[in-house]
Design a protein around this motif. Structure first.
Motif, short mmCIF file in Angstrom:
data_model
loop_
_atom_site.label_atom_id
_atom_site.label_comp_id
_atom_site.label_asym_id
_atom_site.label_seq_id
_atom_site.Cartn_x
_atom_site.Cartn_y
_atom_site.Cartn_z
N LEU A 152 0.85 -1.19 0.00
CA LEU A 152 0.00 0.00 0.00
C LEU A 152 0.88 1.23 0.00
O LEU A 152 2.03 1.20 0.43
N LYS A 153 0.26 2.32 -0.45
CA LYS A 153 0.98 3.58 -0.41
C LYS A 153 0.94 4.16 0.98
O LYS A 153 0.06 3.86 1.77
N ARG A 154 1.87 4.98 1.28
CA ARG A 154 1.98 5.57 2.61
C ARG A 154 0.85 6.58 2.83
O ARG A 154 0.61 7.45 2.02
N THR A 155 0.12 6.41 3.97
CA THR A 155 -1.00 7.28 4.32
C THR A 155 -0.68 8.21 5.47
O THR A 155 -1.49 9.05 5.82
N VAL A 156 0.48 8.05 6.12
CA VAL A 156 0.89 8.89 7.23
C VAL A 156 2.21 9.54 6.92
O VAL A 156 3.17 8.84 6.55
N GLU A 157 2.25 10.84 6.98
CA GLU A 157 3.49 11.57 6.77
C GLU A 157 3.90 12.22 8.08
O GLU A 157 3.05 12.73 8.82
N THR A 158 5.15 12.16 8.38
CA THR A 158 5.66 12.69 9.64
C THR A 158 6.48 13.93 9.37
O THR A 158 7.06 14.10 8.29
N GLY A 159 6.50 14.81 10.34
CA GLY A 159 7.30 16.01 10.27
C GLY A 159 7.65 16.47 11.67
O GLY A 159 7.13 15.96 12.66
N LYS A 160 8.51 17.39 11.79
CA LYS A 160 8.96 17.88 13.08
C LYS A 160 8.59 19.36 13.20
O LYS A 160 8.75 20.13 12.26
N VAL A 161 8.11 19.71 14.42
CA VAL A 161 7.76 21.09 14.73
C VAL A 161 8.53 21.49 15.96
O VAL A 161 8.51 20.79 16.97
N LYS A 162 9.21 22.60 15.89
CA LYS A 162 10.00 23.07 17.02
C LYS A 162 9.20 24.09 17.81
O LYS A 162 8.70 25.06 17.25
N GLN A 163 9.07 23.85 19.12
CA GLN A 163 8.33 24.74 20.02
C GLN A 163 9.33 25.60 20.79
O GLN A 163 10.35 25.11 21.25
N SER A 164 9.01 26.88 20.89
CA SER A 164 9.88 27.82 21.61
C SER A 164 9.13 28.30 22.85
O SER A 164 7.93 28.64 22.78
N PHE A 165 9.85 28.35 23.97
CA PHE A 165 9.27 28.79 25.23
C PHE A 165 10.10 29.96 25.76
O PHE A 165 11.11 30.35 25.17
N SER A 166 9.69 30.48 26.91
CA SER A 166 10.42 31.60 27.51
C SER A 166 11.76 31.15 28.06
O SER A 166 11.99 29.94 28.25
N HIS A 167 12.60 32.11 28.31
CA HIS A 167 13.93 31.87 28.86
C HIS A 167 14.78 31.01 27.93
O HIS A 167 15.65 30.25 28.37
N GLY A 168 14.50 31.04 26.61
CA GLY A 168 15.35 30.35 25.66
C GLY A 168 15.12 28.86 25.57
O GLY A 168 15.90 28.14 24.96
#
Length: 846
Positions: free
Chosen positions: A18-34
């Protein structure tokens, strides 16, 4: 080496076939104090399955990605949807800048929160829908049951009224509408339908009356609870107010029918009864009885007591039957309760050892029991009644009672003789018959029990057993050796000789008496001794006479009642039950009874309290009622100057307290009388000290001591506390104290007597008297008194004694002299008499 760059990363491997139905990616979260965090985001694509031979349809590019697994809360669907053909995944768009990543992150979190709220609302709606459906099902079942009952009742009514013609429909009732799809034809049964694809046959229904203007169900009959609650003839339930009105109406209808017949009762009336109690027994109102008493001329209140005759008038007036009873009927009469002969079984004999003090009674019991009882008695003399059960070598049992031999314990010996089967009279061979021996003989004869004479101390050189047998003849006791029927055994308790013969004599006498009792009945016993224990409360040593005493039995003893909480044998071991002739110590009494009181097991606590209250009333009446006084005694008591010697007596057991009180009362004389303020059992308490301090009385403690609070109060009020453990030491102190209370005995002796012939003037000394000595001697140093017509006019001393102007020391009878008196006494006349006397003080004894 194999190139690893072409291998797919973990989580990105496409499914097989089957063809791929789920694609993954990365999201970078930024918080206070670096701070920052990298989140893996999966984007799910819709899978679209097409028909064989068709080209796959591409998924729309604007498909919203599903929320992350950690944030999504999906509700399970009842049915799994059919799989769709996989769609060709769109080319992944790279996310480069930070703004697009934040936007994507916010959108994903928002969609996850919306999905969670949607699933929660769906679950809540499903729960509400299930509850509504459950309630509707219950209502439907209840309605079906009611309809089924109505149909069954209607069917029964139809069958009962089958011969009667069918009733016409009520005027104004609407006609029955034909069902949908059928035509109403005259004379045609609606149960059969016209030909069609499906023909249904229905059961004919009974027409129900419709509520309207002509409804007269209210007059169909009286309303019953069943009819009202079942909802018959109406779908609505009657209210409570309507039911209450219906009941009141029915009650008034019954009352208007006529007065009910008065119930005649058998009223039990004692010798005296209160008005309220009589009203309760008659089941009448107390106010009606008070009105009747007022009409009789005897106004009374509910709490007033009326006699039996007045109660009879009231009972007769109200139409009841009276049953007179005496107050003594409340008490337990065990004399009339005789056991059947077939219920009797053999019981052990009860043997009492009696005799003079120090003749070896307790030593004999020690030798038989193999224990040392005498070592525990103060002064070596017995001061309590000891009850013991001994097992003989042939496994038979004998109960022994050891009584004191001191003269103060007369009542104990009498009590022991009354509850015993056999009396062993112990006489010392070297001492013979003594006062307490004779007293024991009299008690034995009064009780009517057989006697065995045990001649003790035959091991002593001065022992004379034959002399004892001869002395017994004076009191009509003839032993077998001298032709009589009284057994005698020569023993030595110290050397343990002759004990076998004594036990054989006891067994022989028991066989002759044929002692039997019924063990299968409520127990009856006699109190041998009673005392107050600091930790266990009131205790009583009882001797079971018939029946079996068990733990948990409810009993009445004297003026006290209670429940057997525990029983101890003569060794202090707990037991569960005690048969006839078994001595036990009982715990669970409400008060300390008197020694000799009957102990009876009753059926319930109410009966025990009733008997105890009646006996307490008798005791109070006896204590408060004084004996009639004759005229002579009344005046004698008024003129008497008898001194009272108050005392407070506390002892360890009831028998010792009785013996001490009796011994002290015997010390009373015509001049001084012992007054016992209080006598009891137990330690000296604060109330005893308070009572003694009010009268200035000493407190006698016999084998007891005061508690800390009582000792403190006694020290503060200066109350004398006397402690004794031997009774004759106590009586010796009482004699001395009573003699000291009277003071020394004053003895007056007349020395001389003279007659006054003339009276002369003596200047500053007043007057002088010329005397003629009639008898005795007139001395100057003696006291003198002058009498005129046998009435004393002066008591004092002689100031001077002269004979012919000479001072002399004394003048004898037949001579003349002149005297002057102290205090310038001048009331002298010729014819008066002068007496000289001397006073002697002696120590008083009782």
């Amino acid at each position: 080496m194999t190139d690893q760059s072409d291998k797919p990363k973990l989580g990105t491997r496409p499914p097989l076939g089957l063809k791929r139905t789920v694609e993954t990616g990365k999201v970078k979260q930024s918080f206070s104090h670096g701070r920052s965090n990298t989140v893996v985001v999966e984007v799910k694509k819709r899978r679209i399955l097409g028909k064989p031979g068709e080209a796959p349809v591409a998924a729309p590019a604007a498909e919203a990605p599903a929320p992350a697994p950690v944030a999504a809360v999906s509700a399970p669907s009842p049915q799994r949807p059919a799989p769709r053909p996989a769609a060709t995944p769109a080319p992944r768009r790279p996310v480069d800048d930070i703004a697009s990543r934040r936007e994507l992150q916010e959108r994903l979190l928002r969609e996850a929160e919306e999905a969670r709220m949607t699933s929660l609302s769906d679950a809540r709606r499903r729960d509400d829908r299930a509850k509504v459906e459950q309630t509707e099902d219950e209502k439907r079942r209840a309605e079906d049951n009611r309809k089924a009952e109505d149909e069954s009742a209607a069917e029964a009514a139809r069958i009962a009224a089958e011969p009667a013609p069918e009733p016409a429909p009520a005027p104004g009732a609407p006609a029955v509408e034909p069902e949908v799809g059928e035509e109403s034809r005259p004379g045609e049964d609606r149960a059969y339908r016209k030909p069609g694809p499906v023909q249904v046959v229905k059961r004919p229904e009974i027409a129900r009356p419709v509520r309207g203007r002509g409804d007269d169900r209210r007059h169909s009959g009286k309303l019953t609870v069943t009819r009202a609650l079942s909802g018959e003839d109406d779908n609505r339930a009657r209210s409570l107010a309507a039911l209450r009105r219906a009941r009141e109406k029915e009650k008034r209808a019954h009352q208007s029918a006529g007065p009910s017949a008065k119930q005649v009762r058998d009223v039990v009336v004692p010798e005296s009864i209160t008005v309220q109690e009589l009203a309760n027994r008659m089941a009448e109102r107390g106010s009606d009885l008070i009105k009747s008493l007022f009409k009789m001329g005897s106004p009374s209140a509910l709490v007033d007591t009326i006699d039996q005759d007045t109660a009879e008038l009231l009972v007769t007036e109200f139409g009841h039957n009276i049953k007179r009873v005496s107050e003594s009927d409340v008490d337990i009469d065990s004399a009339a309760d005789v056991d059947a002969p077939e219920t009797l079984v053999t019981r052990p004999p009860v043997v009492t050892i009696m005799g003079h003090v120090d003749h070896g009674k307790t030593s004999l019991l020690d030798a038989i029991r193999g224990a040392s009882v005498q070592s525990g008695e103060a002064g070596g003399i017995t001061q309590h009644i000891g009850a013991y059960q001994v097992t003989l070598p042939d496994k038979s049992k004998v109960t022994f009672l050891d009584t004191p031999g001191h003269e103060a314990f007369t009542e104990m010996r009498q009590r022991g003789a009354n509850v015993t089967d056999i009396v062993i009279l112990v006489v010392a061979a070297d001492d013979g018959l003594r006062p307490q021996t004779i007293e024991a003989i009299n008690h034995t004869k009064a009780a009517g029990v057989p006697m065995i004479v045990a001649i003790n101390k035959i091991d002593k050189p001065e022992a004379k057993p034959q002399k004892v047998r001869e002395e017994l003849l004076q009191y009509e006791i003839v032993v077998e050796d001298m032709g009589g029927d009284v057994q005698d055994v020569e023993i030595s308790a110290l050397k343990k000789t002759g004990l076998d013969k004594l036990l054989e004599a006891i067994e022989l006498q028991a066989e002759i008496l044929e002692l039997k009792a019924n063990p299968d009945r409520p127990a009856e016993a006699t109190v041998i001794e009673a005392r107050l224990d600091k930790g266990r409360g009131p205790l009583a040593t009882v001797l079971v006479q018939r029946g079996t005493l068990k733990v948990g039995d409810i009993f009445v003893v004297g003026a006290a009642s209670g429940k057997v909480r525990a029983m101890l044998d003569d060794h202090g071991r707990p037991i569960k039950e005690a048969g006839p002739a078994v001595p036990v110590e009982v715990l669970g009494l409400s008060a300390v009874p008197s020694a000799g009181d009957p102990f009876t097991v009753v059926e319930n606590e109410a009966r025990a309290r009733e008997v105890a209250a009646y006996r307490q009333t008798l005791l109070d009446r006896k204590r408060t009622t004084s004996a009639p006084i004759s005229l002579e005694n009344m005046f004698a008591d008024r003129s008497s100057t008898m001194i009272e010697f108050p005392l407070v007596v506390k002892a360890d057991v009831q028998g010792s307290a009785e013996a001490i009180v009796n011994a002290l009362n015997r010390l009373s004389t015509d001049e001084i009388k012992v007054r016992i303020l209080n006598s009891g059992v137990g330690a000296i308490t604060e109330s005893d000290v308070t009572l003694a301090s009010a009268s200035g009385a000493p407190i006698i403690g016999f084998n007891v001591r005061p508690n800390a609070k009582a000792r403190e109060v006694a020290t503060r009020h200066k109350v004398e506390l006397r402690y004794y453990d031997v009774i004759y030491h106590l009586t010796d102190w009482a004699k001395g104290a009573m003699a000291g209370e009277l003071g020394p005995e004053i003895i007056e002796t007349v020395v001389g007597r003279a007659e006054i012939r003339e009276v002369f003037s003596a200047g500053k000394h007043g007057k002088a008297a010329g005397l003629l000595v009639v008898e005795g001697i007139i001395r100057k140093a003696l006291k003198a008194r002058i009498t005129r017509d046998d009435v004393i006019t002066y008591t004092g001393e002689i100031a001077s004694l002269r004979r012919f102007k000479d001072d002399v020391a004394e003048v004898r009878a037949g001579l003349e002299c002149g005297v002057t008196f102290t205090q310038n006494f001048i009331d002298l006349k010729a014819g008066d008499f002068l007496e000289t006397f001397e006073v002697e003080e002696r120590a008083r004894t009782l």
